[in-house]
Design a protein around this motif. Structure first.
Motif, PDB file in Angstrom:
ATOM      1  N   ILE A   2       2.470  11.001  42.387  1.00 21.50           N
ATOM      2  CA  ILE A   2       3.048  11.408  41.104  1.00 21.50           C
ATOM      3  C   ILE A   2       3.064  12.932  41.072  1.00 21.50           C
ATOM      4  CG2 ILE A   2       2.747  11.429  38.597  1.00 21.50           C
ATOM      5  CD1 ILE A   2       3.092   8.586  39.211  1.00 21.50           C
ATOM      6  N   LYS A   3       4.234  13.491  40.796  1.00 20.88           N
ATOM      7  CA  LYS A   3       4.328  14.944  40.694  1.00 20.88           C
ATOM      8  C   LYS A   3       4.790  15.323  39.289  1.00 20.88           C
ATOM      9  CE  LYS A   3       7.289  17.326  43.319  1.00 20.88           C
ATOM     10  NZ  LYS A   3       8.000  17.474  44.613  1.00 20.88           N
ATOM     11  N   ILE A   4       4.177  16.348  38.738  1.00 21.38           N
ATOM     12  CA  ILE A   4       4.615  16.867  37.432  1.00 21.38           C
ATOM     13  C   ILE A   4       5.211  18.241  37.707  1.00 21.38           C
ATOM     14  CG2 ILE A   4       3.970  17.387  35.041  1.00 21.38           C
ATOM     15  CD1 ILE A   4       2.972  14.629  35.642  1.00 21.38           C
ATOM     16  N   VAL A  35       3.055  20.816  39.790  1.00 20.66           N
ATOM     17  CA  VAL A  35       3.785  21.962  40.338  1.00 20.66           C
ATOM     18  C   VAL A  35       4.206  22.823  39.152  1.00 20.66           C
ATOM     19  CG1 VAL A  35       5.740  22.711  41.727  1.00 20.66           C
ATOM     20  CG2 VAL A  35       4.593  20.559  42.260  1.00 20.66           C
ATOM     21  N   GLU A  36       3.496  23.948  39.021  1.00 24.28           N
ATOM     22  CA  GLU A  36       3.698  24.806  37.844  1.00 24.28           C
ATOM     23  C   GLU A  36       4.541  26.011  38.233  1.00 24.28           C
ATOM     24  OE1 GLU A  36       0.327  25.597  34.793  1.00 24.28           O
ATOM     25  OE2 GLU A  36       0.432  27.369  36.025  1.00 24.28           O
ATOM     26  N   LEU A  37       5.760  26.058  37.767  1.00 30.01           N
ATOM     27  CA  LEU A  37       6.623  27.201  38.074  1.00 30.01           C
ATOM     28  C   LEU A  37       6.352  28.335  37.086  1.00 30.01           C
ATOM     29  CD1 LEU A  37       9.931  25.186  38.561  1.00 30.01           C
ATOM     30  CD2 LEU A  37       8.329  25.887  40.333  1.00 30.01           C
ATOM     31  N   LYS A  38       6.664  29.545  37.534  1.00 29.80           N
ATOM     32  CA  LYS A  38       6.489  30.705  36.648  1.00 29.80           C
ATOM     33  C   LYS A  38       7.499  30.620  35.506  1.00 29.80           C
ATOM     34  CE  LYS A  38       5.943  35.110  37.805  1.00 29.80           C
ATOM     35  NZ  LYS A  38       6.040  36.361  38.606  1.00 29.80           N
ATOM     36  N   ASP A  39       7.046  30.913  34.305  1.00 25.97           N
ATOM     37  CA  ASP A  39       8.031  30.914  33.222  1.00 25.97           C
ATOM     38  C   ASP A  39       8.847  32.203  33.265  1.00 25.97           C
ATOM     39  OD1 ASP A  39       5.989  32.522  32.435  1.00 25.97           O
ATOM     40  OD2 ASP A  39       5.780  31.716  30.424  1.00 25.97           O
ATOM     41  N   ILE A  92       9.738  15.663  35.177  1.00 27.46           N
ATOM     42  CA  ILE A  92      10.171  17.035  34.923  1.00 27.46           C
ATOM     43  C   ILE A  92      10.051  17.359  33.430  1.00 27.46           C
ATOM     44  CG2 ILE A  92      12.150  18.625  35.046  1.00 27.46           C
ATOM     45  CD1 ILE A  92      12.749  16.207  37.422  1.00 27.46           C
ATOM     46  N   ILE A  93       9.186  18.312  33.138  1.00 24.03           N
ATOM     47  CA  ILE A  93       9.023  18.739  31.739  1.00 24.03           C
ATOM     48  C   ILE A  93       9.839  20.004  31.541  1.00 24.03           C
ATOM     49  CG2 ILE A  93       7.410  19.435  29.930  1.00 24.03           C
ATOM     50  CD1 ILE A  93       5.174  18.076  31.464  1.00 24.03           C
ATOM     51  N   GLY A  94      10.820  19.926  30.702  1.00 26.71           N
ATOM     52  CA  GLY A  94      11.681  21.073  30.460  1.00 26.71           C
ATOM     53  C   GLY A  94      11.138  21.966  29.364  1.00 26.71           C
ATOM     54  N   PRO A  95      11.779  23.101  29.143  1.00 23.03           N
ATOM     55  CA  PRO A  95      11.398  23.960  28.020  1.00 23.03           C
ATOM     56  C   PRO A  95      11.825  23.292  26.711  1.00 23.03           C
ATOM     57  CG  PRO A  95      13.342  24.820  29.150  1.00 23.03           C
ATOM     58  CD  PRO A  95      12.916  23.612  29.905  1.00 23.03           C
ATOM     59  N   ARG A 124       2.042  18.432  28.423  1.00 26.52           N
ATOM     60  CA  ARG A 124       1.591  18.093  29.778  1.00 26.52           C
ATOM     61  C   ARG A 124       0.406  17.129  29.704  1.00 26.52           C
ATOM     62  NH1 ARG A 124       0.602  23.140  33.759  1.00 26.52           N
ATOM     63  NH2 ARG A 124       2.433  23.909  32.635  1.00 26.52           N
ATOM     64  N   GLY A 125      -0.517  17.413  28.777  1.00 23.34           N
ATOM     65  CA  GLY A 125      -1.674  16.544  28.581  1.00 23.34           C
ATOM     66  C   GLY A 125      -1.267  15.162  28.088  1.00 23.34           C
TER      67      GLY A 125
END
Lengths: 145, 145
Positions: A2-4, A35-39, A92-95, A124-125
């Motif tokens: 599982i990837k977030i 996987v946390e991308l830079k905002d 995929i969690i969008g803005p 996310r939680g």
């Protein structure tokens, strides 16, 4: 696995602890990777980096206000059925402004958890808790409230 | 005053911190009080103690899976409009099995945040975050994501 896939650092310590707690709990059933991308203050750039990080070979599920509404049992069913055809699920969690067509087109499913807007860290939680709950449901295990 | 009427202790420290954080943030706009009743393994007794704690003179809003779905702006509007007619709003968080007719009849409004089931402690945090967000919306203040 599982990837977030998500954007932006978590500031609050209690949210970091909540996220770690659920990652640990889920890992009894399946590996989870965040996987946390830079905002990026420029919405288009943020969306572009998110889009670039999506792997076509994964089963991609977008979380978006415009998505399909499911209850926890239906959400568990989605995970259970998907794992039969693809062992890599990416959420995929969008803005809060939402995802664009390019990203949505790369996703096999778009789910909405609520009409309400949540802070991205809390969301996310919430997502991790529902994934954990899904594995409890799939495995027929009791989950106290 | 905003009152949260709920059942059961919070075990996780990170949830206690999240709840305290939002109580503190909301208190800049309005007093918040959390009335935590003892949980009871017998559902009927739990529901009865919850029902007994409801004040008819408050504006009571139940949070229940069967309720009306609102977005954050609509939720803020409910709080804003209610405060004109009654300065005491009580939110009632029921057990995951749902509330009964007796309690729902005492409430002026029934709201559903999601079709998903959440742990009661996390739900308390989610509700407080939305109340905080509502005050930011009502006061036209920016709220970063």
């Amino acid at each position: 696995m599982i990837k977030i896939l998500c954007v932006g650092k978590i500031k609050e310590n209690y949210l970091k602890e909540m996220i770690n707690d659920y990652v640990k709990r889920i890992s009894k059933y399946m590996l989870v990777s965040i996987v946390e991308l830079k905002d990026n203050p420029i919405h288009e750039k943020e969306i572009a980096s998110l889009s670039a990080a999506i792997k076509r070979s994964d089963y991609n599920i977008a979380l978006d206000l415009k998505g399909e509404k499911l209850n926890s049992e239906e959400f568990a069913k989605v995970i259970e059925k998907t794992l039969i055809i693809n062992s890599n699920i990416t959420f995929i969690i969008g803005p809060s402004e939402g995802l664009n067509k390019e990203i949505l087109d790369k996703c096999s499913k778009v789910i909405s958890f609520s009409d309400l807007t949540f802070p991205h860290g809390l969301f996310r939680g919430i997502l991790l808790e529902q994934i954990y709950r899904a594995f409890k449901i799939i495995n027929n295990e009791t989950y106290h409230k």
